[in-house]
Design an enzyme around this catalytic site. Structure first.
Site, PDB file in Angstrom:
ATOM      1  N   HIS A  82      -1.344   1.288   3.559  1.00 17.98           N
ATOM      2  CA  HIS A  82      -1.044  -0.091   3.954  1.00 17.98           C
ATOM      3  C   HIS A  82      -1.900  -0.501   5.140  1.00 17.98           C
ATOM      4  O   HIS A  82      -1.500  -1.333   5.938  1.00 17.98           O
ATOM      5  CB  HIS A  82       0.440  -0.259   4.302  1.00 17.98           C
ATOM      6  CG  HIS A  82       1.369  -0.011   3.157  1.00 17.98           C
ATOM      7  ND1 HIS A  82       1.777   1.236   2.799  1.00 17.98           N
ATOM      8  CD2 HIS A  82       1.940  -0.871   2.263  1.00 17.98           C
ATOM      9  CE1 HIS A  82       2.581   1.163   1.754  1.00 17.98           C
ATOM     10  NE2 HIS A  82       2.694  -0.109   1.404  1.00 17.98           N
ATOM     11  N   GLU A  95      -2.698  -4.963 -10.703  1.00 24.73           N
ATOM     12  CA  GLU A  95      -3.804  -5.604 -10.001  1.00 24.73           C
ATOM     13  C   GLU A  95      -4.964  -5.905 -10.944  1.00 24.73           C
ATOM     14  O   GLU A  95      -5.599  -6.956 -10.849  1.00 24.73           O
ATOM     15  CB  GLU A  95      -4.278  -4.736  -8.823  1.00 24.73           C
ATOM     16  CG  GLU A  95      -3.287  -4.668  -7.665  1.00 24.73           C
ATOM     17  CD  GLU A  95      -2.116  -3.746  -7.930  1.00 24.73           C
ATOM     18  OE1 GLU A  95      -2.167  -2.942  -8.891  1.00 24.73           O
ATOM     19  OE2 GLU A  95      -1.123  -3.824  -7.172  1.00 24.73           O
TER      20      GLU A  95
END
Lengths: 396, 325
Positions: B130, B60
């Protein structure tokens, strides 16, 4: 690209033998010996007398600037300074191998590259004194230079952030059809940051024409390289990422020039990144806030002083018959005067106006910033004597 | 007009932007041939080639760092972070680089063309890795915009605005609505203004503010309140930074009451900023303390997800308490 989970037969082993570091020692490219004499087998790149002298001038100017500003910091004229003494060869010679279209992204110790690109004494001073002529509008600490016209990306303090950015910038250059690269400098300490690994891998996988140039100068502030990593320097990591890699004597400006020239050629022709590890030494303190006597010996420093890259280049020029002692001394004394005058001129220039405080945060200052500026201005009007009024003017 | 779910609207926006401007590039983990784990980038690689829509390594910080470089070079990167829960390795690149590039260089360099997309929020049984709603971290960072759509029409219009904005935008997409929210979406290009809230329903007794997936929750609570004779004004904030204080303050001045609903933990959530600003702007108009119906100050749970959520019932109860204060 290789999937080694199912190696071909010759790669199989049936003995439990961990592979250790140093199986293949990485050689260091050297072209000039410490006396500036080319090694017999060295294939020197083509280099004109003018360019060789220009490289020398840029190195010497960088050192003069550093000496001048360290003194100025001691005098309390600037808050902070950071010198690249001892590393001028690695920096100036690599920058000299780039073209003006190439982007340079530096860490913070690469003022020599900016000197090479033509940043003037006055431009240095405007940034160092945070005045309103500084293109950064006095927003960053001294030495955080940036110049769009010279394709020199504005420096940011967080380490290694420029490495994945260089990958992205180079990818953009490639897509734009430019025969240009991004030259990205960083230190061996910064190479411990996650962004180093992220950036090199991104550049390798996405085939970005970037040169990653690590100045392995032995120290990250006080931490010596041997406490920074155990592997074979930074170069071995490039090989791990599938990146063509060169290890170079960073105090040998000729080797640095040749290596960067070749790296640039490969990066453009093959559309790929290259890693260069320049083996050098930070003769200077980390910054004016640092005192190296607490973590290294004078004896060690002396060894590296004798490998001075600027002197080595001067010896080389002398052997070519390109060094005029008198002319050089005259040029040097002119430069000292120019620097002193530029400093005197820059330090009396006011800082940017208060209204600039909310500029460049967004493209256009949004309502909340405008409101906060109004509140601040009203506060200043109520307390006209409480703050340095230099900032209330609209500049010069 | 075409019927699209939120995911299709995002995909359509990306396709529209890539057709309009070859500088627009879309990349991230699995976004290439596979089209992203949610399929938001489906068929973009087929249409625009591997150089403009591509997979990246799984990093990321690398994705956002790379995007910063591309943006400063003059491209318009749309970087995907697969889940907002995984944006933290990129935090330094966003906070210190994306957000400050223009400021620190005096406007010489900038990452204004950058858009970072990330699915956020709960409701898909994703547990605490999540399901997070990390928007408030980014609302504390001068230099970036934070935008969250509530449905397909908003997703396309706001995403196109984000991509064309001269400021970097973090675009959080409510993933539990990816397929659940379906609506009419114009097939042509259109943009919705950033920094502007939308009043969905006018009312007189209390103002309800939410964004993203929680907008449908406050609408449902407003329906329940209406049956009890309570008139709610429903506001979708849409942009959290900069945010539309004026619309919310005008509403609260009229209704005298404010309820803020967000999925993220209550402490230091963006609701705190709204509450502080509104008490400053509307102090004499307030009839009751500002109410916050938010997630608990715990990591996002799995088995107790439904209990954690600031749902319509919790919201309805808070409306009643606020009106009866």
């Amino acid at each position: 690209m290789q999937d080694n989970r199912q190696p071909a037969a010759p790669l199989l082993t049936h003995k439990v033998e961990p592979i250790s570091n140093g199986l293949h020692a990485i050689p260091m490219l050297a072209m000039l010996d410490p006396q500036g004499k080319p090694y017999e087998q060295a294939e020197l790149p083509e280099l004109s007398q003018d360019k060789a002298i220009k490289i020398h001038h840029a190195m010497v100017f960088t050192r003069l600037l550093d000496e001048r500003m360290i003194a100025a910091q001691r005098q309390g004229r600037v808050s902070f300074y950071l010198a690249c003494t001892g590393e001028e060869g690695a920096i100036v010679a690599s920058a000299a191998a780039t073209e003006s279209l190439d982007m340079i992204m530096s860490q913070y110790r690469e003022q020599g590259a900016l000197v090479w690109r033509g940043y003037t004494p006055r431009q240095f001073m405007d940034q160092l004194f945070s005045n309103h002529l500084d293109p950064n509008k006095g927003r960053q600490m001294p030495i955080h230079y940036g110049d769009k016209a010279l394709n020199f990306m504005t420096i940011s303090s967080p380490l290694a952030t420029q490495i994945p950015q260089a990958a992205g910038y180079a990818y953009g250059q490639k897509l734009s059809g430019q025969a240009a690269i991004t030259l990205c400098y960083f230190g061996e300490g910064a190479a411990s940051e996650g962004d180093f690994h992220a950036g090199l891998n991104m550049a390798a996988v996405l085939k970005c024409p970037a040169i990653f140039l690590c100045r392995n100068n032995g120290y990250a502030i006080s931490t010596p390289a041997e406490e920074q990593f155990v592997g074979d320097g930074i170069a071995s990591r490039g090989i791990g990422y599938g990146i063509k890699t060169l290890r170079v004597d960073g105090n040998d400006a000729m080797a640095m020039y040749a290596a960067t020239l070749k790296a640039r050629e490969i990066a453009i022709a093959e559309s790929c990144p290259i890693l260069i590890e320049a083996m050098t030494y930070r003769l200077a303190a980390h910054s004016t806030s640092d005192d190296p006597s607490g973590y290294r010996s004078q004896k060690e420093e002396q060894i590296w002083r004798e490998r001075d890259p600027v002197l080595r280049w001067q010896y080389y020029l002398q052997q070519c018959g390109w060094f005029d002692q008198d002319a050089h001394h005259q040029w040097q004394s002119e430069m000292k005067n120019t620097l002193l005058q530029a400093m005197k001129d820059a330090e009396i220039v006011p800082v940017a106006p208060v209204s600039s405080m909310i500029e460049d945060v967004y493209h256009t200052p949004p309502w909340h910033l405008q409101r906060q500026l109004t509140q601040l201005q009203q506060h200043l009007e109520r307390h006209p004597d409480a703050y340095d009024l230099r900032c209330l003017g609209e500049g010069e | 007009m075409a019927k699209m779910n939120l995911l299709q609207a995002v995909n359509h926006a990306l396709q529209t932007a890539m057709e309009a401007d070859e500088k627009v590039l879309v990349f991230g983990e699995d976004v290439g041939h596979f089209g992203g784990v949610f399929r938001a980038t489906s068929h973009l690689q087929e249409k625009f080639g591997k150089t403009r829509c591509f997979n990246t390594p799984l990093t990321e910080q690398g994705i956002v760092g790379f995007a910063n470089g591309l943006a400063s070079q003059g491209h318009k990167p749309v970087a995907e972070i697969q889940f907002a829960d995984y944006i933290y390795p990129a935090f330094d690149q966003i906070v210190n680089e994306t957000a400050k590039a223009r400021y620190r260089s005096g406007g010489q360099f900038e990452c204004g063309n950058l858009t970072i997309r990330a699915p956020y929020g709960g409701g898909i049984a994703g547990g605490h890795y999540h399901s997070q709603s990390p928007e408030s971290f980014f609302t504390h960072v001068p230099g970036i915009r934070v935008v969250i759509p509530r449905g397909p029409y908003q997703a396309k219009g706001l995403l196109l605005s984000a991509i064309n904005s001269p400021d970097p935008v973090i675009f959080f997409e409510p993933k539990r609505l990816y397929r659940a929210a379906v609506g009419e979406v114009p097939e042509e290009s259109y943009q919705l203004p950033l920094g502007i809230a939308e009043v969905l329903r006018e009312g007189t007794d209390i103002s309800l503010v939410a964004w993203g997936a929680q907008v449908e929750v406050i609408v449902k609570a407003a329906d329940m309140a209406a049956e009890k004779g309570i008139s709610c004004e429903v506001i979708d904030l849409q942009s959290l930074l900069p945010w539309d204080l004026e619309t919310v303050a005008t509403s609260v001045t009229k209704t005298g009451r404010l309820l803020i609903n967000h999925e993220a933990p209550v402490t230091s959530g963006f609701g705190a900023e709204i509450a502080a600003s509104i008490q400053q702007e509307c102090f004499l108009s307030l009839e009751a303390p500002i109410s916050r119906v938010c997630g608990l100050d715990t990591p996002f749970p799995l088995a107790h997800e439904k209990l954690y959520m600031p749902d319509h019932l919790k919201t309805f109860d808070a409306i009643v308490a606020c009106v009866n204060y």
